[in-house]
Design a protein around this motif. Sequence first.
Motif, mmCIF file in Angstrom:
data_model
loop_
_atom_site.group_PDB
_atom_site.id
_atom_site.type_symbol
_atom_site.label_atom_id
_atom_site.label_comp_id
_atom_site.label_asym_id
_atom_site.label_seq_id
_atom_site.Cartn_x
_atom_site.Cartn_y
_atom_site.Cartn_z
ATOM 1 N N SER A 105 30.926 39.974 39.594
ATOM 2 C CA SER A 105 31.907 38.641 39.783
ATOM 3 C C SER A 105 33.337 39.605 39.833
ATOM 4 O O SER A 105 33.494 40.237 39.141
ATOM 5 C CB SER A 105 31.938 37.702 38.943
ATOM 6 O OG SER A 105 32.070 38.291 37.612
ATOM 7 N N ILE A 106 34.263 38.840 40.635
ATOM 8 C CA ILE A 106 35.465 39.407 40.831
ATOM 9 C C ILE A 106 36.512 38.258 40.950
ATOM 10 O O ILE A 106 36.192 37.194 41.156
ATOM 11 C CB ILE A 106 35.894 40.289 42.004
ATOM 12 C CG1 ILE A 106 35.427 39.425 43.351
ATOM 13 C CG2 ILE A 106 35.023 41.690 42.001
ATOM 14 C CD1 ILE A 106 35.889 40.261 44.467
ATOM 15 N N LYS A 107 37.670 38.520 40.505
ATOM 16 C CA LYS A 107 39.009 37.687 40.932
ATOM 17 C C LYS A 107 39.924 38.169 41.667
ATOM 18 O O LYS A 107 39.937 39.315 41.691
ATOM 19 C CB LYS A 107 39.490 37.010 39.438
ATOM 20 C CG LYS A 107 38.751 36.328 38.549
ATOM 21 C CD LYS A 107 39.417 36.098 37.359
ATOM 22 C CE LYS A 107 38.572 35.024 36.235
ATOM 23 N NZ LYS A 107 39.176 34.607 35.105
ATOM 24 N N PHE A 139 42.739 42.567 43.690
ATOM 25 C CA PHE A 139 41.582 42.329 42.962
ATOM 26 C C PHE A 139 41.738 42.717 41.358
ATOM 27 O O PHE A 139 42.092 43.696 41.060
ATOM 28 C CB PHE A 139 40.321 43.057 43.566
ATOM 29 C CG PHE A 139 40.185 42.659 44.838
ATOM 30 C CD1 PHE A 139 39.337 41.535 45.283
ATOM 31 C CD2 PHE A 139 40.727 43.449 46.053
ATOM 32 C CE1 PHE A 139 39.198 41.184 46.474
ATOM 33 C CE2 PHE A 139 40.564 42.869 47.156
ATOM 34 C CZ PHE A 139 39.686 41.894 47.880
ATOM 35 N N PHE A 140 41.065 41.901 40.510
ATOM 36 C CA PHE A 140 40.988 42.292 39.296
ATOM 37 C C PHE A 140 39.858 41.427 38.358
ATOM 38 O O PHE A 140 39.023 40.729 39.212
ATOM 39 C CB PHE A 140 42.193 41.674 38.453
ATOM 40 C CG PHE A 140 42.712 40.356 38.514
ATOM 41 C CD1 PHE A 140 42.393 39.451 37.748
ATOM 42 C CD2 PHE A 140 43.436 39.810 39.701
ATOM 43 C CE1 PHE A 140 42.793 38.108 37.813
ATOM 44 C CE2 PHE A 140 43.735 38.707 39.979
ATOM 45 C CZ PHE A 140 43.074 37.570 38.946
ATOM 46 N N SER A 141 39.546 41.760 37.250
ATOM 47 C CA SER A 141 38.274 41.328 36.508
ATOM 48 C C SER A 141 37.135 41.457 37.504
ATOM 49 O O SER A 141 36.507 40.576 37.345
ATOM 50 C CB SER A 141 38.699 39.655 36.108
ATOM 51 O OG SER A 141 39.551 39.594 35.282
ATOM 52 N N GLU A 142 36.963 42.658 37.589
ATOM 53 C CA GLU A 142 35.629 43.094 38.279
ATOM 54 C C GLU A 142 34.635 43.240 37.266
ATOM 55 O O GLU A 142 34.837 44.587 36.361
ATOM 56 C CB GLU A 142 35.859 44.290 39.160
ATOM 57 C CG GLU A 142 36.991 44.263 40.356
ATOM 58 C CD GLU A 142 38.276 44.913 39.874
ATOM 59 O OE1 GLU A 142 38.597 45.025 38.858
ATOM 60 O OE2 GLU A 142 38.964 45.576 40.715
ATOM 61 N N ASP A 143 33.641 42.480 37.246
ATOM 62 C CA ASP A 143 32.678 42.346 36.138
ATOM 63 C C ASP A 143 31.421 42.606 36.526
ATOM 64 O O ASP A 143 31.025 41.631 37.382
ATOM 65 C CB ASP A 143 32.807 41.256 35.097
ATOM 66 C CG ASP A 143 34.046 41.277 34.317
ATOM 67 O OD1 ASP A 143 34.475 42.232 33.964
ATOM 68 O OD2 ASP A 143 34.511 39.907 34.424
ATOM 69 N N LEU A 144 30.522 43.415 36.324
ATOM 70 C CA LEU A 144 29.332 43.689 36.988
ATOM 71 C C LEU A 144 28.154 42.791 36.256
ATOM 72 O O LEU A 144 28.663 42.463 34.914
ATOM 73 C CB LEU A 144 28.696 45.224 36.581
ATOM 74 C CG LEU A 144 29.302 46.302 37.411
ATOM 75 C CD1 LEU A 144 29.108 47.607 36.915
ATOM 76 C CD2 LEU A 144 28.929 46.001 38.861
ATOM 77 N N ASP A 160 43.117 47.201 46.325
ATOM 78 C CA ASP A 160 43.962 46.163 46.879
ATOM 79 C C ASP A 160 44.182 46.242 48.392
ATOM 80 O O ASP A 160 43.721 47.248 49.078
ATOM 81 C CB ASP A 160 45.283 46.128 46.392
ATOM 82 C CG ASP A 160 45.202 45.528 44.749
ATOM 83 O OD1 ASP A 160 44.217 45.264 44.456
ATOM 84 O OD2 ASP A 160 46.005 46.088 44.062
ATOM 85 N N SER A 161 44.513 45.063 49.045
ATOM 86 C CA SER A 161 44.414 45.109 50.628
ATOM 87 C C SER A 161 45.784 44.578 51.248
ATOM 88 O O SER A 161 46.298 43.615 50.506
ATOM 89 C CB SER A 161 43.318 44.148 51.129
ATOM 90 O OG SER A 161 43.297 43.876 52.392
ATOM 91 N N TRP A 162 46.206 45.346 52.302
ATOM 92 C CA TRP A 162 47.290 44.587 53.098
ATOM 93 C C TRP A 162 46.718 44.366 54.495
ATOM 94 O O TRP A 162 45.903 45.234 55.084
ATOM 95 C CB TRP A 162 48.524 45.574 52.976
ATOM 96 C CG TRP A 162 49.166 45.871 52.026
ATOM 97 C CD1 TRP A 162 48.909 46.713 50.895
ATOM 98 C CD2 TRP A 162 50.388 45.232 51.365
ATOM 99 N NE1 TRP A 162 49.828 46.948 49.979
ATOM 100 C CE2 TRP A 162 50.637 45.839 50.246
ATOM 101 C CE3 TRP A 162 51.117 44.216 52.062
ATOM 102 C CZ2 TRP A 162 51.932 45.252 49.340
ATOM 103 C CZ3 TRP A 162 52.139 43.889 51.217
ATOM 104 C CH2 TRP A 162 52.592 44.183 50.098
#
Length: 221
Positions: A105-107, A139-144, A160-162
């Motif tokens: 899950s990611i935020k 992107f943050f809080s990348e939890d397997l 991160d993306s541009w």
Amino acid sequence: MSRFTTQLAAGLLLAPALLAASAVQAHETGDIIVRAGVVAVDPQENSGNVYVGGANTGLEVGVDSNTQLGITGTFMLTDHLGVGVLGATPFKHDIQLKGVGRFASIKHLPPTVTLQYYPMDKSSVLQPFVGAGLNYTTFFSEDLSSAAEGLGFSDLSLDDSWGYALEAGLDYKLTEQVYLNATVWYADIETTATFRTASVPSKVDVEINPMIYMASVGYKF
């Protein structure tokens, strides 16, 4: 001249001014419009294959949809041009490793800035608009998932993306200050997810490219 005639003449003379006053200006130079409502992010992802230690596994990933509270703001540079900003509470997505199941899950937050064009006259009750600009997604809080960790996956991180963003929307005037709004965006979001598989460096490239939908109520300052 009778009193009635005098009143009628005065009414006719005042009519243009009254009409002008009743033709409430919708969007004009210097206005600030703030809109708040619900925002849905629907990824149209196109995943590359997962590479483990340089070897192609043939596996792909998928990203689900999510809905959050959103806010937009527009500053009208002229009667027809505005600068728009999109913000929201963090979106949370599950990532599926196709053929395996829930992987992580990611935020993310996708702040977006656009230059908007309003083609209608400023007195129009309906104010459609289109826009184009820039999206930045962090992107943050990348939890397997526990299942992924049990299979030996670890250390997930997303770049991160541009990218560019396109939008189309419609404001409907309810009162001098209050509007109903519906807006849709397309955002060019591409990222590389890196992780380790049994301590072996691994990665997958993902084009998320979501459609973003918002229904909101706006207030003009």
